[in-house]
Design an enzyme around this catalytic site. Sequence first.
Site, PDB file in Angstrom:
ATOM      1  N   ALA A   1      -4.674  -9.752  13.960  1.00  0.00           N
ATOM      2  CA  ALA A   1      -5.841  -9.058  13.429  1.00  0.00           C
ATOM      3  C   ALA A   1      -6.984 -10.001  13.060  1.00  0.00           C
ATOM      4  O   ALA A   1      -8.131  -9.570  12.949  1.00  0.00           O
ATOM      5  CB  ALA A   1      -5.440  -8.243  12.202  1.00  0.00           C
TER       6      ALA A   1
ATOM      7  N   SER B   1      -6.877 -13.602  14.393  1.00  0.00           N
ATOM      8  CA  SER B   1      -6.998 -14.585  15.470  1.00  0.00           C
ATOM      9  C   SER B   1      -5.965 -14.290  16.543  1.00  0.00           C
ATOM     10  O   SER B   1      -5.007 -13.549  16.329  1.00  0.00           O
ATOM     11  CB  SER B   1      -6.811 -16.012  14.936  1.00  0.00           C
ATOM     12  OG  SER B   1      -5.475 -16.217  14.495  1.00  0.00           O
TER      13      SER B   1
ATOM     14  N   GLY C   1      -0.087  -3.029  16.039  1.00  0.00           N
ATOM     15  CA  GLY C   1       0.139  -1.648  16.446  1.00  0.00           C
ATOM     16  C   GLY C   1      -0.999  -0.729  16.040  1.00  0.00           C
ATOM     17  O   GLY C   1      -2.077  -1.160  15.630  1.00  0.00           O
TER      18      GLY C   1
ATOM     19  N   HIS D   1       4.552  -4.848  20.566  1.00  0.00           N
ATOM     20  CA  HIS D   1       4.156  -4.834  19.159  1.00  0.00           C
ATOM     21  C   HIS D   1       4.515  -6.184  18.569  1.00  0.00           C
ATOM     22  O   HIS D   1       5.660  -6.615  18.639  1.00  0.00           O
ATOM     23  CB  HIS D   1       4.848  -3.712  18.390  1.00  0.00           C
ATOM     24  CG  HIS D   1       4.333  -3.573  16.991  1.00  0.00           C
ATOM     25  ND1 HIS D   1       5.145  -3.252  15.930  1.00  0.00           N
ATOM     26  CD2 HIS D   1       3.089  -3.741  16.473  1.00  0.00           C
ATOM     27  CE1 HIS D   1       4.425  -3.210  14.828  1.00  0.00           C
ATOM     28  NE2 HIS D   1       3.174  -3.506  15.133  1.00  0.00           N
ATOM     29  N   ASP D   2       3.546  -6.853  17.963  1.00  0.00           N
ATOM     30  CA  ASP D   2       3.752  -8.230  17.519  1.00  0.00           C
ATOM     31  C   ASP D   2       4.932  -8.371  16.560  1.00  0.00           C
ATOM     32  O   ASP D   2       5.691  -9.344  16.642  1.00  0.00           O
ATOM     33  CB  ASP D   2       2.474  -8.810  16.904  1.00  0.00           C
ATOM     34  CG  ASP D   2       1.835  -7.940  15.835  1.00  0.00           C
ATOM     35  OD1 ASP D   2       2.438  -6.931  15.421  1.00  0.00           O
ATOM     36  OD2 ASP D   2       0.704  -8.274  15.411  1.00  0.00           O
ATOM     37  N   THR D   3       5.116  -7.395  15.675  1.00  0.00           N
ATOM     38  CA  THR D   3       6.229  -7.492  14.737  1.00  0.00           C
ATOM     39  C   THR D   3       7.570  -7.420  15.458  1.00  0.00           C
ATOM     40  O   THR D   3       8.526  -8.119  15.099  1.00  0.00           O
ATOM     41  CB  THR D   3       6.148  -6.389  13.674  1.00  0.00           C
ATOM     42  OG1 THR D   3       4.869  -6.415  13.059  1.00  0.00           O
ATOM     43  CG2 THR D   3       7.222  -6.577  12.608  1.00  0.00           C
TER      44      THR D   3
ATOM     45  N   THR E   1      -1.284 -11.262   8.167  1.00  0.00           N
ATOM     46  CA  THR E   1      -2.279 -10.368   7.563  1.00  0.00           C
ATOM     47  C   THR E   1      -1.574  -9.216   6.858  1.00  0.00           C
ATOM     48  O   THR E   1      -1.948  -8.807   5.759  1.00  0.00           O
ATOM     49  CB  THR E   1      -3.236  -9.833   8.644  1.00  0.00           C
ATOM     50  OG1 THR E   1      -3.885 -10.941   9.279  1.00  0.00           O
ATOM     51  CG2 THR E   1      -4.275  -8.911   8.039  1.00  0.00           C
TER      52      THR E   1
ATOM     53  N   ASN F   1       5.540  -1.475   5.597  1.00  0.00           N
ATOM     54  CA  ASN F   1       4.298  -2.225   5.744  1.00  0.00           C
ATOM     55  C   ASN F   1       3.709  -2.506   4.363  1.00  0.00           C
ATOM     56  O   ASN F   1       3.502  -1.587   3.568  1.00  0.00           O
ATOM     57  CB  ASN F   1       3.281  -1.423   6.559  1.00  0.00           C
ATOM     58  CG  ASN F   1       3.629  -1.357   8.023  1.00  0.00           C
ATOM     59  OD1 ASN F   1       3.256  -2.218   8.808  1.00  0.00           O
ATOM     60  ND2 ASN F   1       4.362  -0.322   8.407  1.00  0.00           N
TER      61      ASN F   1
END
Length: 496
Positions: free
Chosen positions: A13, A15, A79, A238-240, A261, A298
């Site tokens: 979010a 970089s 996401g 999804h990055d997570t 973030t 989250n």
Amino acid sequence: MEEAEYLAFDFGASSARAIAGKLGKKLELREIYRFQTGGREILGSLYWDVLKFYDEVKKALKIQAQHNSPKSIGFDSWGVDFVLLDKSGNLVCNPYHYRDKRTDGIMDLAFEKVPRGRIFNITGLQFMQINSLFQLYSMKVGNSPQLEVTDKLLMIADYFNYLFTKKILCEYTNASTTQLLDLKTRKWSDELINKFDFEPTIFPEIIQPASNIGNVVDSVADETGIGRKVMVIAPATHDTASAIASIPTTEKNFIYISSGTWALMGTELSAPNTSEKALKFNFTNEGGIFGTIRFLKNIIGFWLLQECKRIWENQYCEELRYSALTKEAMDEDIKPFSYLIYPDHPSFLNPPDMTEAIKNYCTNTGQEAPKKRGEICRCILESLAFRYREVFDYLIDIFGNKYKNLYIVGGGAQNSVLSQFTANICDLNVKAGPVEATAIGNLLLQAYGLGEIDSLKDLRNIVKSSVEIREYKPENKSLWEEGFNKYQNLIENFRY
């Protein structure tokens, strides 16, 4: 020419980075490029500049081509946000940023259409106004003309898969963040799509992590010099999900925090948990790798500190380092737990000035407002640790497991102070690292997709042998319990 590598593009979010990986007995990493992402405010709305990202990706590919032609490339992103395409495959508009204010108050309107409990029973997702369901419904309620010309909806990473292959597909882990996926069938929910009057045909075919989408289109291959044989593999987009793939353990019961973030705190399950307690505590069941479920919550993470840093840099026209801010937070003149906030309070989602939002929260809850930078930073770090403890207690309530270790992965793992605070308040051994967890998961899932890794266990063993892990033991338990009691009294009206 050097030995071929895998290439991961990890969009965050704030970089994005391009990281190459060479797989032998260990995974060797090489960062080749990094660029800023962040939102752009235009006429009061907040957007992502995805075409700028596209140009930056091509710059990274040109740099990579000077070393070798990668075996494959893979994209992951945050996401919930999505791109809309028209029938010609062109952008309808720049995608909205999840912090855009158009979703304020939209959840109550949505629950008039479908009750909260029914949505949770279908999707298993935590309720947040940023979820794709509520973003899309806000456009529906606002009679957005953009929806009238929309032919397909793609998540951010899926859009880059499309740009580089011309294939319109949606990868499962990112689709699971939309609150429009039926977690039991792992398909789009016909019930929710119909009840919210969305056009069913805009939702693409869903593919699984590690799917081979196809070769990079000739025009990009030729422009960047990477060659026409490079494949695009969808990792866990999804990055997570990619970050959780790279947790360095083969334990069955463990707690993790994917820290950046946002802070995503939870555990790994073999099936969704949509119990009454999961709904009560507002947990989410997101799709994971190898058939797993990411059962997590989250939490607003280093966004609090990122925004304060931005404000201070603008005020003083100087570049600040997070390490220096953390050092200021630990000034011996600052007493522990002098200033506390509830990190997930709505006032911290996207205020114009985060430092003022924190001061106002403290004043409104009967505390003295922090004045110095170090006091604000200390407030953020201690409050995040207490929020982690809250969520940890919820997990114990739901599962009753006795956890021994908590794994922190992602950029936040570099903050040794918060890692130690977390060990203290959760009374757990904290193991911090890898920092580039998402990129590592992305790279190794590409390798799995190409048949070079056999299982999740093998993947995580590679991570264990490839990265340095820092360990933190609990300290000062009684002092931290006193602080936690103060925190609980302050946030009594903001539970879950």
